[in-house]
Design an enzyme around this catalytic site. Structure first.
Site, short mmCIF file in Angstrom:
data_model
loop_
_atom_site.label_atom_id
_atom_site.label_comp_id
_atom_site.label_asym_id
_atom_site.label_seq_id
_atom_site.Cartn_x
_atom_site.Cartn_y
_atom_site.Cartn_z
N SER A 1 0.85 -1.20 0.00
CA SER A 1 0.00 0.00 0.00
C SER A 1 0.88 1.24 0.00
CB SER A 1 -0.88 0.00 1.25
OG SER A 1 -1.49 1.27 1.42
N TYR B 1 -2.01 -0.15 10.14
CA TYR B 1 -2.03 -0.47 8.70
C TYR B 1 -0.75 0.03 8.04
CZ TYR B 1 -3.90 -1.13 3.98
OH TYR B 1 -4.09 -1.55 2.68
P1 NAP Z 1 -11.32 -6.95 0.98
O1 NAP Z 1 -12.29 -6.74 -0.11
O2 NAP Z 1 -11.73 -6.69 2.38
O3 NAP Z 1 -10.74 -8.44 0.85
C1 NAP Z 1 -9.81 -8.92 1.77
C2 NAP Z 1 -9.65 -10.41 1.57
O4 NAP Z 1 -8.68 -10.89 2.52
C3 NAP Z 1 -10.93 -11.18 1.84
O5 NAP Z 1 -11.06 -12.27 0.96
C4 NAP Z 1 -10.73 -11.67 3.27
O6 NAP Z 1 -11.52 -12.82 3.50
C5 NAP Z 1 -9.23 -11.96 3.26
N1 NAP Z 1 -8.64 -12.02 4.59
C6 NAP Z 1 -8.64 -11.06 5.54
N2 NAP Z 1 -8.03 -11.51 6.66
C7 NAP Z 1 -7.63 -12.78 6.40
C8 NAP Z 1 -6.95 -13.76 7.14
N3 NAP Z 1 -6.55 -13.54 8.41
N4 NAP Z 1 -6.70 -14.95 6.57
C9 NAP Z 1 -7.08 -15.20 5.29
N5 NAP Z 1 -7.74 -14.31 4.54
C10 NAP Z 1 -8.01 -13.11 5.09
O7 NAP Z 1 -10.01 -6.05 0.77
P2 NAP Z 1 -9.26 -5.52 -0.55
O8 NAP Z 1 -9.50 -4.06 -0.61
O9 NAP Z 1 -9.56 -6.38 -1.71
O10 NAP Z 1 -7.74 -5.71 -0.09
C11 NAP Z 1 -6.88 -6.71 -0.60
C12 NAP Z 1 -5.44 -6.29 -0.33
O11 NAP Z 1 -5.18 -5.06 -1.03
C13 NAP Z 1 -5.14 -6.02 1.13
O12 NAP Z 1 -3.86 -6.50 1.46
C14 NAP Z 1 -5.16 -4.50 1.22
O13 NAP Z 1 -4.38 -4.02 2.29
C15 NAP Z 1 -4.60 -4.13 -0.13
N6 NAP Z 1 -4.93 -2.76 -0.58
C16 NAP Z 1 -6.22 -2.39 -0.77
C17 NAP Z 1 -6.50 -1.09 -1.21
C18 NAP Z 1 -7.90 -0.60 -1.47
O14 NAP Z 1 -8.08 0.61 -1.74
N7 NAP Z 1 -8.92 -1.47 -1.43
C19 NAP Z 1 -5.44 -0.19 -1.44
C20 NAP Z 1 -4.13 -0.60 -1.21
C21 NAP Z 1 -3.90 -1.90 -0.78
P3 NAP Z 1 -12.02 -13.31 4.95
O15 NAP Z 1 -12.41 -12.09 5.72
O16 NAP Z 1 -13.12 -14.23 4.61
O17 NAP Z 1 -10.84 -14.02 5.55
#
Ligand code: NAP
Length: 252
Positions: free
Chosen positions: A151, A164
């Site tokens: 990120s 974070y």
């Molecule tokens: P999201 O829609 O909330 O999806 C997160 C995924 O991670 C879900 O499938 C969740 O499933 C899984 N997860 C969370 N905790 C877990 C654990 N302990 N063990 C296994 N699986 C786990 O989030 P997203 O926005 O797609 O984010 C994905 C990645 O991109 C993250 O690393 C985030 O920090 C990064 N990111 C996102 C953004 C943004 O703007 N969205 C920007 C920069 C970086 P369960 O809850 O069912 O386990």
């Protein structure tokens, strides 16, 4: 020089990709995108219904996918995930360490230490668990790729999000250390920074101070992250490693 017509198209035919957090958001989009490129996909997350749905979508489109419930913050669960996935798919070539949470909100003086630790345990220690479990399988294949999902907040601090930011800053360092430990085995390790993406996680983080408030920033769908993930997954063994690739428009 090759003409564009002679350039190889990105294919993951014959490859197996294990993607954590593949139940929704960015992880699901990458799982579906990699499957379209020909990879067999091992989907992991804690919510069974979501990863089974991703696997079912891949199967419905003619691909192959497996779904295994796992919590990346628990070492034993991660080791079982890799053993089960490798046995089902016949090996592992690519790991997308995507699972992440943003649980700690508020300034350090007001923040909840348990939420702080839970964020670190998933975003940083979770990737450490995955890398440690993945290495023997990638080495068995003679090389591979680890793509960490970082990120901009791990490169540039944001007040009110210490856990974070620190977890993603640590992840960037882990990416670089791993890359140097693994280059001799033809395993590349690179960080992908998605920038703001509309997902469940970012739902509650679009207020004041958020990158979503910057007019010039690219607010993207999870599908718009896929081409960069595919690029990283299809680089040659002598290609980039220990690098950070960002989809952001501002300096991060
Ligand atoms: P999201 O829609 O909330 O999806 C997160 C995924 O991670 C879900 O499938 C969740 O499933 C899984 N997860 C969370 N905790 C877990 C654990 N302990 N063990 C296994 N699986 C786990 O989030 P997203 O926005 O797609 O984010 C994905 C990645 O991109 C993250 O690393 C985030 O920090 C990064 N990111 C996102 C953004 C943004 O703007 N969205 C920007 C920069 C970086 P369960 O809850 O069912 O386990």
């Amino acid at each position: 020089m090759r003409s564009p017509m002679e350039m190889p198209t990105a294919t993951l035919e014959g490859k197996v990709a294990l993607i954590t957090g593949a139940g929704r958001g960015i992880g699901r989009a990458i799982a579906l995108g990699f499957a379209r490129a020909g990879a067999t996909i091992c989907c992991a997350a804690r919510t069974r219904s979501e990863i089974e749905d991703t696997a079912a979508r891949i199967a419905a489109a003619g691909g192959e996918a497996f779904a295994t419930v796992a919590d990346v913050s628990v070492r034993k669960s991660v080791r079982q995930l890799f053993a089960t996935s490798a046995a089902a798919a016949g090996g592992i070539d690519i790991v997308v360490a995507n699972a992440g949470v943003n649980l700690d909100h508020g300034k350090v003086e007001d923040s909840d230490p348990e939420a702080w630790l839970a964020t670190l345990n998933t975003n940083l220690t979770g990737v450490y668990h995955c890398a440690q479990a993945a290495i023997p399988y990638l080495r068995e294949r003679g090389g591979g790729k680890i793509i960490t999902i970082g990120s901009g907040m791990g490169h540039k601090g944001t007040p009110g999000s210490s856990a974070y930011c620190c977890s993603k800053a640590g992840l960037w360092m882990l990416t670089r250390v791993l890359a140097q430990e693994l280059w001799e085995y033809n395993i590349s390790v690179n960080e992908l920074i998605p920038g703001p993406v509309v997902t469940d996680m970012s739902d509650r983080d679009r207020g004041a101070g958020s990158v979503f408030q910057i007019d010039s920033e690219w607010k993207k769908t999870p599908e718009e992250v896929v081409p960069l993930a595919l690029f990283l997954a299809t680089q040659p063994a002598v290609g980039p490693t220990a690098q950070s690739f960002s989809l952001m428009r501002r300096d991060s």
